[in-house]
Design a protein around this motif. Structure first.
Motif, PDB file in Angstrom:
ATOM      1  N   GLY B  21      -1.865 -20.007 -50.093  1.00 34.25           N
ATOM      2  CA  GLY B  21      -3.260 -20.453 -50.083  1.00 34.25           C
ATOM      3  C   GLY B  21      -3.498 -21.580 -51.082  1.00 34.25           C
ATOM      4  O   GLY B  21      -4.236 -22.523 -50.800  1.00 34.25           O
ATOM      5  N   PHE B  24      -2.235 -24.802 -49.656  1.00 34.14           N
ATOM      6  CA  PHE B  24      -3.214 -25.139 -48.648  1.00 34.14           C
ATOM      7  C   PHE B  24      -4.405 -25.876 -49.233  1.00 34.14           C
ATOM      8  O   PHE B  24      -4.857 -26.902 -48.745  1.00 34.14           O
ATOM      9  N   GLN B  25      -4.890 -25.270 -50.313  1.00 34.99           N
ATOM     10  CA  GLN B  25      -6.070 -25.767 -51.000  1.00 34.99           C
ATOM     11  C   GLN B  25      -5.835 -27.147 -51.611  1.00 34.99           C
ATOM     12  O   GLN B  25      -6.678 -28.029 -51.487  1.00 34.99           O
ATOM     13  N   TYR B  28      -5.831 -29.620 -48.868  1.00 37.37           N
ATOM     14  CA  TYR B  28      -7.178 -29.803 -48.330  1.00 37.37           C
ATOM     15  C   TYR B  28      -8.024 -30.645 -49.268  1.00 37.37           C
ATOM     16  O   TYR B  28      -8.759 -31.535 -48.838  1.00 37.37           O
ATOM     17  N   LEU B  34      -6.919 -29.558 -43.115  1.00 38.78           N
ATOM     18  CA  LEU B  34      -6.193 -28.290 -43.171  1.00 38.78           C
ATOM     19  C   LEU B  34      -4.777 -28.544 -42.715  1.00 38.78           C
ATOM     20  O   LEU B  34      -4.559 -29.135 -41.669  1.00 38.78           O
ATOM     21  N   SER B 195       2.877 -28.711 -52.419  1.00 45.79           N
ATOM     22  CA  SER B 195       2.382 -27.568 -51.652  1.00 45.79           C
ATOM     23  C   SER B 195       3.470 -27.019 -50.732  1.00 45.79           C
ATOM     24  O   SER B 195       3.553 -25.811 -50.516  1.00 45.79           O
ATOM     25  N   GLY B 224      -3.214 -17.636 -45.025  1.00 45.16           N
ATOM     26  CA  GLY B 224      -3.545 -18.745 -45.923  1.00 45.16           C
ATOM     27  C   GLY B 224      -4.953 -19.272 -45.664  1.00 45.16           C
ATOM     28  O   GLY B 224      -5.723 -19.507 -46.594  1.00 45.16           O
ATOM     29  N   ALA B 228      -8.098 -19.057 -48.314  1.00 45.76           N
ATOM     30  CA  ALA B 228      -8.843 -20.257 -48.698  1.00 45.76           C
ATOM     31  C   ALA B 228     -10.334 -20.081 -48.441  1.00 45.76           C
ATOM     32  O   ALA B 228     -11.167 -20.445 -49.273  1.00 45.76           O
ATOM     33  N   VAL B 233     -13.386 -22.669 -50.208  1.00 43.28           N
ATOM     34  CA  VAL B 233     -12.587 -23.876 -50.038  1.00 43.28           C
ATOM     35  C   VAL B 233     -12.900 -24.859 -51.170  1.00 43.28           C
ATOM     36  O   VAL B 233     -14.054 -25.139 -51.446  1.00 43.28           O
ATOM     37  N   LEU B 236      -9.723 -23.324 -56.654  1.00 44.34           N
ATOM     38  CA  LEU B 236      -8.337 -22.878 -56.776  1.00 44.34           C
ATOM     39  C   LEU B 236      -8.222 -21.435 -57.266  1.00 44.34           C
ATOM     40  O   LEU B 236      -7.461 -20.646 -56.732  1.00 44.34           O
ATOM     41  N   VAL B 239      -9.118 -19.034 -54.600  1.00 41.67           N
ATOM     42  CA  VAL B 239      -8.104 -18.867 -53.565  1.00 41.67           C
ATOM     43  C   VAL B 239      -7.037 -17.874 -53.995  1.00 41.67           C
ATOM     44  O   VAL B 239      -6.550 -17.078 -53.193  1.00 41.67           O
TER      45      VAL B 239
END
Lengths: 322, 290
Positions: B21, B24-25, B28, B34, B195, B224, B228, B233, B236, B239
């Motif tokens: 996650g 991912f964040q 993003y 995404l 990431s 994930g 998030a 979203v 951090l 998440v």
């Protein structure tokens, strides 16, 4: 001269579309042709939300599945026939589109994609687990098909029926594109703040677009049920939703004929490339990436590109001869 | 099985969802898209580890580091092949490009490792710790410790190093960062590499706990996403907590309802959170953004 050439090529294309089931030669190919028409209708619906509003929906296969199962349920368990089932399929899908779209389309673009992705996962899982209603993982069997005058539409007759529906779907889409609603969607995709400042009710227009898109999915689902007459939950997973997105994007976001071409291509590709067997998905992935990178406006931009390229080289040849 | 034992079993898995996650964040926040290939990064990391341990006889600890490095390279290639050509295009082209990459990764993995599932022995073999009623494999404890270390290092990197500050600046406002002389494009390549490395390490740690197959990519992607959204979203710390929460939820649903329903219930929760609290369950409590 040029106009006459174009009219002639359209007439030729039209004749080919009408004649193709007569030369299909096998039931398998006829089913494939019919499936193409079903997917064309579904993709035209997805184009409303993905191509015009430019919000990615990962739930189109789920909606289509919802429509297919609804039609099948009303046709068999409620004994109302597939025609009535198809009407309910469209209505149920519109309701689902409204419920999913209303809360999420107001939020940032990404959230809508996530919510529709989740919708698809949930629908497939529900179909799998609600066995008494849907037949569960074994699938929904014994769907009667569309009947006219006591005769069930299949093969060639189904083709002309689906072609009629697809033509209506194209006509409706192109009317919508030129209406004030279509232009409002275009404005929203260019910039939602500006659209709102011009007096367009952004959230309402987006939700309406998604409901229309869901109606197309419902109709495609009902047609699918009438064509295959057997439904399995795996036929409607997120992978098919992604394939629909690919049809719209490869076709050229927003362009109606581009979307039709995209749907035909993506459905035919596994058949055409059958000789590469296990490598198909790999080639599909690489091809998709290459089209995205090198044909940013999709297949719809290809004729213009070829003409331009042709024109340029043609001029060069002329100059050499002078 | 009592709840305490369930918590203990779920915590390490939650840690891995948190790692994925977080990656991912980061993507993003900097790229604004995404990353649909994030789950496949984890899967690929797991498969690389299987080869390293089973074929090349590398110890698991070294494998974790090697896989992290290898996946950073994959992340770099991913940004050169997918992100850079599509970065000036509309958002949806980039997302579909990422989906194309995910299809490519899954099929390359299918050819390289085949469709059958794999499993590896964890850290300290099958050694099991007993704390009162609760039984915990030593591997699970190691996973929690490694995750804690990685996340601590990540926070140190983001808050106290120049590169980390560049990353945060780019995430906040790429255009302003560019005018300040930050090499935004290179920062974005780095973010994708970072990431991918995080997801790859999570993938390695996962192989001794779940059986690794091609399905893992999508499963992990869903978790994930959920981590998030539930964490908020752009947030951090949220998440990380979101990942732990999803891991625990996963275990409880699988135990009390059915493992069949896990993804549907997790997504139902995601949609509810989006509807009721779009800033995430933890969005208000922790305001800091990456």
């Amino acid at each position: 001269m040029r106009l006459r050439g174009r009219a002639a090529s359209y007439a030729l294309l039209g004749a080919a579309v009408l004649a193709v089931p007569l030369v299909a030669q096998s039931d398998y190919r006829l089913t494939l042709l019919n499936l193409i028409l079903v997917y064309v209708i579904a993709a035209l619906g997805l184009n409303v939300i993905v191509g015009w509003v430019r919000e990615l929906s990962f739930g189109h296969a789920g909606l289509m599945g919802l429509g297919a199962y609804t039609a099948a349920w009303f046709a068999t368990r409620a004994h109302l026939g597939l025609w009535v089932g198809a009407v309910f399929a469209v209505l149920v899908c519109m309701a689902a589109g409204f419920v999913v779209g209303l809360p999420t389309l107001r939020l940032r673009a990404t959230y809508f994609g996530l919510a529709t992705f989740g919708f698809n996962v949930i629908i497939v899982q529900l179909i799998n687990n609600a066995g008494s209603l849907t037949g569960g993982p074994q699938g929904f069997k014994g769907i009667p098909g569309f009947s006219v005058d006591g005769r069930i539409l299949s093969g060639t007759s189904f083709y002309y029926f689906a072609l009629l529906v697809a033509a209506a779907a194209v006509a409706l889409a192109s009317r919508m594109q030129r209406s004030s609603f279509g232009r409002a969607l275009l404005a929203i995709s260019e910039g939602p703040q500006i659209a709102a400042a011009m007096g367009i009710p952004v959230a309402r227009a987006k939700t309406t677009a998604f409901v229309i898109s869901a109606a197309y999915a419902g109709a495609a689902g009902a047609l699918y049920a009438g064509l295959i007459r057997y439904l399995s939950p795996d036929s409607f997973d997120v992978g098919l939703s992604v394939a629909f997105i690919v049809m719209v994007i490869i076709g050229g976001l927003g362009s109606i004929w581009g979307v039709v071409a995209g749907a035909v291509l993506v459905t035919l590709l596994p058949e055409v490339l059958r000789w590469i067997r296990d490598y198909y998905l790999l080639v599909y992935g690489v091809g998709l990436l290459l089209v995205l990178i090198f044909l940013p406006d999709g297949l719809a931009s290809l004729p213009g590109r070829i003409r331009r390229w042709h024109g340029v080289t043609g001029d060069a040849v002329m100059r050499q001869h002078q | 099985m009592d709840s305490l034992q369930l918590f203990a079993t779920a915590a390490p898995l939650g840690c891995l969802f948190a790692l994925i996650g977080v990656g991912f964040q980061l993507v993003y926040a900097t790229l604004g898209a995404l990353n649909f290939a994030q789950g496949d990064f984890a899967m690929l990391g797991g498969f690389l580890a299987v080869t390293a341990v089973q074929v090349l006889q590398v110890p698991l600890g070294v494998t974790v580091l090697l896989t992290g490095a290898a996946m950073a390279i994959v992340g770099g290639l991913f940004s050169l092949g997918v992100y850079r050509p599509l970065r000036h295009r509309p958002h949806d082209s980039l997302i579909v490009g990422m989906i194309a990459a995910s299809i490519i990764i899954e099929n390359v993995a299918l050819f390289a490792w085949g469709p059958s599932p794999y499993r590896l022995a964890g850290f300290f073999g099958g050694y099991v710790l007993r704390l009162g009623q609760v039984v915990l494999p030593a591997h699970a404890v190691a996973v929690i410790c490694v995750t804690g270390l990685i996340i601590a290092a990540l926070f140190f990197f983001l808050e106290h190093t120049l590169l980390g500050k560049m990353l945060r600046a780019t995430a906040q406002d790429a255009e302003t960062a560019r005018t300040l002389g930050i090499p935004v494009d290179r920062v974005m390549v780095g973010t994708l590499a970072l990431s991918a490395a995080l997801a790859g390490i999570a993938g390695v740690l996962m192989v001794p706990m779940l059986s690794l197959s091609l399905r893992v990519g999508t499963d992990v992607l869903i978790k994930g996403f959920a981590a998030a959204v539930i964490g908020g979203v752009g947030n951090l710390r949220g998440v990380i907590l979101g990942g732990l929460f999803v891991g625990i939820l996963d275990a409880f649903i699988a135990f009390y309802v059915s493992s069949e329903y896990v993804n549907a219930i997790v997504f139902l929760l995601v949609i509810l959170v989006l509807f009721l609290r779009p800033q995430g369950l933890l969005g208000a409590a922790v305001q800091e953004r990456v």
